[in-house]
Design an enzyme around this catalytic site. Structure first.
Site, PDB file in Angstrom:
ATOM      1  N   GLU A 235       0.792  -1.017  -0.297  1.00  0.00           N
ATOM      2  CA  GLU A 235      -0.261  -0.177  -0.327  1.00  0.00           C
ATOM      3  C   GLU A 235       0.538   1.318  -0.177  1.00  0.00           C
ATOM      4  O   GLU A 235       0.572   1.978  -1.262  1.00  0.00           O
ATOM      5  CB  GLU A 235      -1.169  -0.379   1.408  1.00  0.00           C
ATOM      6  CG  GLU A 235      -1.732   0.574   1.244  1.00  0.00           C
ATOM      7  CD  GLU A 235      -3.207   1.010   2.308  1.00  0.00           C
ATOM      8  OE1 GLU A 235      -3.583  -0.047   2.828  1.00  0.00           O
ATOM      9  OE2 GLU A 235      -3.707   2.199   2.808  1.00  0.00           O
ATOM     10  N   ARG A 313      -7.930   2.039  14.014  1.00  0.00           N
ATOM     11  CA  ARG A 313      -8.678   1.168  13.146  1.00  0.00           C
ATOM     12  C   ARG A 313      -8.789   0.241  14.383  1.00  0.00           C
ATOM     13  O   ARG A 313      -9.744  -0.499  14.562  1.00  0.00           O
ATOM     14  CB  ARG A 313      -8.634   0.843  11.957  1.00  0.00           C
ATOM     15  CG  ARG A 313      -9.277  -0.125  11.786  1.00  0.00           C
ATOM     16  CD  ARG A 313      -9.001  -0.876   9.241  1.00  0.00           C
ATOM     17  NE  ARG A 313      -9.693   0.124   8.885  1.00  0.00           N
ATOM     18  CZ  ARG A 313     -11.220  -0.346   8.016  1.00  0.00           C
ATOM     19  NH1 ARG A 313     -11.797  -0.882   8.353  1.00  0.00           N
ATOM     20  NH2 ARG A 313     -11.463   1.017   6.791  1.00  0.00           N
ATOM     21  N   GLU A 718     -10.690  -8.389   3.606  1.00  0.00           N
ATOM     22  CA  GLU A 718      -9.789  -8.575   4.924  1.00  0.00           C
ATOM     23  C   GLU A 718     -10.861  -9.578   6.139  1.00  0.00           C
ATOM     24  O   GLU A 718      -9.914  -9.837   6.912  1.00  0.00           O
ATOM     25  CB  GLU A 718      -9.666  -7.058   5.269  1.00  0.00           C
ATOM     26  CG  GLU A 718      -9.096  -6.344   4.761  1.00  0.00           C
ATOM     27  CD  GLU A 718      -8.280  -5.229   5.080  1.00  0.00           C
ATOM     28  OE1 GLU A 718      -9.708  -4.050   4.892  1.00  0.00           O
ATOM     29  OE2 GLU A 718      -7.956  -4.745   5.668  1.00  0.00           O
TER      30      GLU A 718
HETATM   31  N1  MTE Z   1      -6.249 -11.871  -1.418  1.00  0.00           N
HETATM   32  C1  MTE Z   1      -4.660 -12.071  -2.784  1.00  0.00           C
HETATM   33  N2  MTE Z   1      -5.015 -13.048  -3.323  1.00  0.00           N
HETATM   34  N3  MTE Z   1      -4.068 -11.696  -2.166  1.00  0.00           N
HETATM   35  C2  MTE Z   1      -3.672  -9.643  -1.376  1.00  0.00           C
HETATM   36  O1  MTE Z   1      -2.725  -9.454  -1.896  1.00  0.00           O
HETATM   37  N4  MTE Z   1      -5.327  -8.488  -0.261  1.00  0.00           N
HETATM   38  C3  MTE Z   1      -6.026  -7.786   0.671  1.00  0.00           C
HETATM   39  C4  MTE Z   1      -7.763  -9.317   0.493  1.00  0.00           C
HETATM   40  N5  MTE Z   1      -7.301 -10.338   0.008  1.00  0.00           N
HETATM   41  C5  MTE Z   1      -4.954  -9.744  -1.587  1.00  0.00           C
HETATM   42  C6  MTE Z   1      -5.777 -10.310  -0.853  1.00  0.00           C
HETATM   43  C7  MTE Z   1      -6.114  -7.233   1.068  1.00  0.00           C
HETATM   44  S1  MTE Z   1      -5.346  -6.298   3.027  1.00  0.00           S
HETATM   45  C8  MTE Z   1      -7.057  -6.147   0.795  1.00  0.00           C
HETATM   46  S2  MTE Z   1      -6.835  -4.218   1.880  1.00  0.00           S
HETATM   47  C9  MTE Z   1      -8.093  -6.718  -0.342  1.00  0.00           C
HETATM   48  O2  MTE Z   1      -7.552  -7.937  -0.432  1.00  0.00           O
HETATM   49  C10 MTE Z   1      -8.110  -5.903  -1.391  1.00  0.00           C
HETATM   50  O3  MTE Z   1      -8.407  -6.131  -1.770  1.00  0.00           O
HETATM   51  P1  MTE Z   1     -10.243  -5.818  -2.774  1.00  0.00           P
HETATM   52  O4  MTE Z   1     -10.622  -4.734  -1.966  1.00  0.00           O
HETATM   53  O5  MTE Z   1     -10.394  -5.653  -4.081  1.00  0.00           O
HETATM   54  O6  MTE Z   1     -10.705  -6.861  -1.878  1.00  0.00           O
HETATM   55  N1  HPA Z   2      -7.905   0.976   5.320  1.00  0.00           N
HETATM   56  C1  HPA Z   2      -6.734   0.451   4.452  1.00  0.00           C
HETATM   57  N2  HPA Z   2      -5.807   1.574   4.149  1.00  0.00           N
HETATM   58  C2  HPA Z   2      -5.962   2.314   4.698  1.00  0.00           C
HETATM   59  C3  HPA Z   2      -7.067   3.105   5.017  1.00  0.00           C
HETATM   60  C4  HPA Z   2      -7.312   1.852   5.803  1.00  0.00           C
HETATM   61  O1  HPA Z   2      -8.700   2.307   6.583  1.00  0.00           O
HETATM   62  N3  HPA Z   2      -6.804   3.946   5.564  1.00  0.00           N
HETATM   63  C5  HPA Z   2      -5.720   4.672   4.471  1.00  0.00           C
HETATM   64  N4  HPA Z   2      -5.205   3.767   4.353  1.00  0.00           N
HETATM   65 MO1  MOS Z   3      -5.426  -3.670   2.769  1.00  0.00          MO
HETATM   66  S1  MOS Z   3      -4.236  -3.893   4.647  1.00  0.00           S
HETATM   67  O1  MOS Z   3      -6.185  -2.107   3.299  1.00  0.00           O
HETATM   68  O2  MOS Z   3      -3.883  -3.373   1.605  1.00  0.00           O
END
Ligand code: MTE
Ligand code: HPA
Ligand code: MOS
Length: 769
Positions: A235, A313, A718
């Protein structure tokens, strides 16, 4: 209404390419002529002044073309963020072991890696600290302490029937994405750069690279087709790698690739925050919490990075699924001489929840009750009753009580718990445990402005479609889900849609793909773009065929124009193009209803909540501390699933990743401040054989999101990680059976076999005395 594209179990758009090895990651891209490879000189001390940095031998080393230090940076020497508190290259002092001091570009990876070891650096050792509580005592913080309080907490605790106080230590976690951090910088004409970056946030990389290279954002293009996993670790952190590659590319005029090996990746980058949690709680005979104080201290590392929102959070999830009428939460953001900790799936939520779950487990032990009953006694109520969070948001759609009831039935929790108690009575050395934990997770970026997204769709005159949006693909299936939305809107088969790489050229200023909101945000933006195009096509057809729009119908692949014509999508696209209709559109979305005041920490930071619960059963060998997770039953709420196959994958993966965090993954720094668990040999992530023997996952049956999200789905990225809390509490229960459930084991997380064994031995000693 039933849908033909949305809600179907399409495979991941790159599934075939992933398994055949044809999917291109950045290291697979063809290398341009004259490409150079970067390596970074890293600090060998945890905290020291840099008395002398002599790079003569580095410069003279075979194959070295360029050397970069802070002094050579044309722009600003920091990695962004509001505080500008983390340099690209250290100046005057280093603050953690592994920190970057300088970089080289050389003709081979080997040459670059050998060269950086030739630096002669005189350090002036300073005292270093990695201990969270020592940082609190010394008031060493990366950000000011925050508090969130409701009710008359102290009297509520003191007047309660019972009181408990204690401390819980909770480890951090390395993201361990399979594709390590990498950036490839390609100089273009007139001071422009194209940067391939493995990043969840191309715009952030663009912004930071522009600042460091002393360019403007218009001159930097950042592209990412896919990541081999990000998990929050990409991120904010990729900007460092992109800056190193970009700086060296700018200096040499050559393409530069910076790819780290696993050890350097783990030594350089931030992880999930370790927490040290202290609590004081008052409760009644049913275990109903009357008042609670939670003191959360987090290891942030040397700079703020994302520690502000991560710790916020944790405070927003200190309630998990429970109504805490009188509650005081303190959050310390501790500065330590370690990697600057960052986002990791759950983003502080898991740590916040582990605090309250630990307290509830301790209350149950103290009262000699089933922890599930204590959990149920404390659940949020229905609208109007016990439904206000500590930050003032109403829990409008609480489905936890029913969801847990259903899971109790499905998993036969009560019968199994009774059987486990009998088993433990008749087995001296092997002990079992079972636990059920709920999850309530808030969906939205807590920083309201980040909840926006854009999309760009082109229809070509052969009827195929290119789809682009501000989100990034990291394996979670976002590109597939957004394509399904567009296929649904345009009523075309999925094969007509090509998802293209995320690029700052196509959608500007995009937020990180994070906070699980990728499909919520980008799905809506793409829907808006697709609807614009469809309306344009409808208006065109109505004018062209001289009939009202209401008589035109889009069916999958066929467009019925009243009784006058029937067209394929390709014929329509060609006809529209021929008649000079614009076949390109953008879409934009911002989440409604949310607002939040960071000063008072109150408002509605989340659009809605995602819910789930899990039951885990474990078996522990009390002579060795080794254990196995034998059965897991999960019931999880994804609203109306956009894609049940992808959602199931997210639940399985998230759960197992959470299990790794709380069981085998241990970050261990030695006295010198060196992280010793920096490779898979010493840092143990779960493997296929660690997956629970019986793993039963159900989605809450077609329960549409009460908010108007994309096709009434819910975010899933998540929340399932936190379902793994049940594994930890099942282990804790099995351990405590050794003392006939009379004493707390004080088990810490991760509950490695070593930690389990130590807790068992301590209990045995206690029981004997
Ligand atoms: N799934 C896979 N296969 N690889 C990843 O890196 N990241 C996770 C989750 N699932 C991840 C994953 C995290 S930290 C987040 S915030 C979400 O996917 C981000 O994607 P989305 O918002 O499209 O669910
Ligand atoms: N979640 C994940 N990533 C972020 C957030 C959050 O609430 N705020 C800023 N970056
Ligand atoms: Mo997920 S920890 O919000 O990239």
């Amino acid at each position: 209404m039933s849908h033909l594209q949305v809600g179907q179990a399409f495979p991941h758009e790159s599934a075939a390419l992933h398994v055949s090895g044809e999917a291109r990651y950045i290291d697979d891209l063809p290398e341009p002529k004259g490409i150079l490879y970067a390596a970074v000189g890293m600090s060998s001390q945890a905290h020291a002044g840099l008395k002398r940095v002599d790079l003569t031998r580095v410069r003279e080393a075979a194959g070295v073309i360029a050397v970069m230090t802070a002094a050579d940076i044309p722009g600003e020497n920091h990695l962004g963020g509001a505080l500008k508190d983390e340099p690209v290259f250290a100046v005057d002092k280093v603050e953690y072991l592994g920190q970057s001091i300088f970089a080289v570009a050389a003709t081979s990876v080997e040459a670059a890696r050998r060269a950086v070891l030739l630096a002669e650096i005189d350090y002036e050792g300073l005292p270093h600290n990695l201990d969270i509580r020592a940082a609190v005592a010394a008031q060493q913080f990366v950000l000011p302490t925050k508090t969130l309080e409701r009710g008359a907490v102290k009297p509520a605790i003191e007047q309660a029937e019972y009181q408990l106080a204690g401390r819980f230590q909770l480890g951090g976690q390395e993201q361990f994405y399979l594709e390590g951090q990498i950036a490839l910088a390609l100089p273009q004409e007139d001071g422009q750069f194209l940067i391939h970056s493995s990043t969840q946030h191309p715009h952030h990389v663009q912004e930071v690279v522009a600042t460091v290279l002393n360019r403007r954002q218009k001159d930097i293009v950042v592209e990412c087709r896919r990541m081999g996993g990000g998990f929050g670790g990409k991120e904010s952190q990729p900007s460092f790698f992109a800056c190193v590659a970009g700086l060296l590319a700018q200096q040499t005029g050559q393409a530069v690739k910076y790819r780290v090996d696993r050890d350097d990746d783990i030594l350089l980058t931030g992880k999930r925050h370790c927490f040290d949690i202290c609590y004081r709680v008052g409760f009644d005979a049913q275990g109903l919490i009357q008042g609670i104080e939670l003191d959360y201290a987090a290891r942030c590392g040397i700079s703020a990075d994302l520690s502000g929102p991560v710790n916020d959070r944790s405070m927003f999830h200190a309630d998990n699924a429970y109504f805490l009428e009188n509650v005081a939460i303190v959050s310390y953001r501790c500065k330590t001489n370690s990697q600057s900790n960052t986002a990791f799936r759950g983003f502080g939520g898991p740590q916040g929840m582990m605090g309250i779950e630990y307290v509830i487990d301790e209350i149950a032990r103290y009262l000699q009750r089933d922890a599930l009953e204590v959990r149920q006694a404390n659940f949020y109520g229905k609208a109007g009753v016990r439904d206000l969070t500590q930050y003032g948001m109403q829990v409008e759609d609480n489905i936890i009580p029913e969801l847990v009831d259903e899971l109790v039935e499905r998993s036969q929790y009560r019968a199994r718990r009774a059987a486990i108690r009998r088993f433990n009575q008749s087995h001296q050395w092997v002990k079992k445990g079972i636990a059920l934990t709920p999850v309530k997770f808030g969906i939205s970026f807590t920083a309201t402005f980040l909840n926006q997204a854009g999309a760009l769709i082109h229809i070509y005159n052969d009827g195929t479609v290119q789809l682009n949006h501000g989100g990034t693909e990291m394996g979670q299936g976002l590109f597939t889900k957004v394509a399904q939305v567009v296929a649904e809107e345009l009523q075309i088969p999925m094969e007509l849609i090509r998802c293209t790489a995320s690029s700052t050229e196509k959608v500007p200023n995009a937020s990180a793909t994070a906070a699980s909101s990728g499909s919520d945000l980008n799905g809506m933006a793409a829907q808006a773009a697709a609807r614009t195009l469809k309306q344009r096509l409808l208006d065109f057809l109505a004018a062209h065929y001289q009939l009202p729009v209401s008589e035109i119908e889009f069916k999958v692949g066929r467009i019925m124009v009243g009784k006058k014509a029937e067209l394929s999508f390709a014929e329509l696209a060609h006809l529209a193009w021929f008649n000079r209709v614009s076949l390109s559109a953008t879409g934009f979305y911002k989440t409604p209803k949310i607002h939040y005041d960071p000063l008072t920490m109150s408002g509605r930071p989340f659009y809605y909540f995602a819910y789930g619960a899990a039951v885990s059963e474990v078996e522990v060998d009390t002579l060795t501390g080794e254990y196995r997770v034998q059965q897991v039953d999960i019931l999880h709420d994804v609203g109306e699933s956009l894609n049940p196959a992808l959602d199931l994958g997210q639940i399985e993966g998230g759960f197992v990743q959470g299990m790794g965090w709380l069981t085998t993954e241990e970050l261990w720094w030695d006295q010198q401040g060196r992280l010793r668990t920096h490779a898979p040999s010493t840092y143990k992530i779960p493997v296929a054989s660690d997956v629970p023997e019986r793993f039963n996952i159900h989605l809450v049956d077609k329960k549409p999101n009460r908010e108007a999200t994309i096709y009434r789905s819910k975010a899933v990225g998540e929340p399932p990680l936190m379902l793994a809390m049940s594994v930890f509490f099942a282990l804790k229960e099995a351990v405590e059976s050794v003392g006939n459930y009379q004493h707390s084991s004080g088990l810490r997380a991760p509950a490695t076999p070593e930690a389990v064994l130590m807790a068992i031995e301590a209990l045995r000693a206690k029981v004997k005395s």
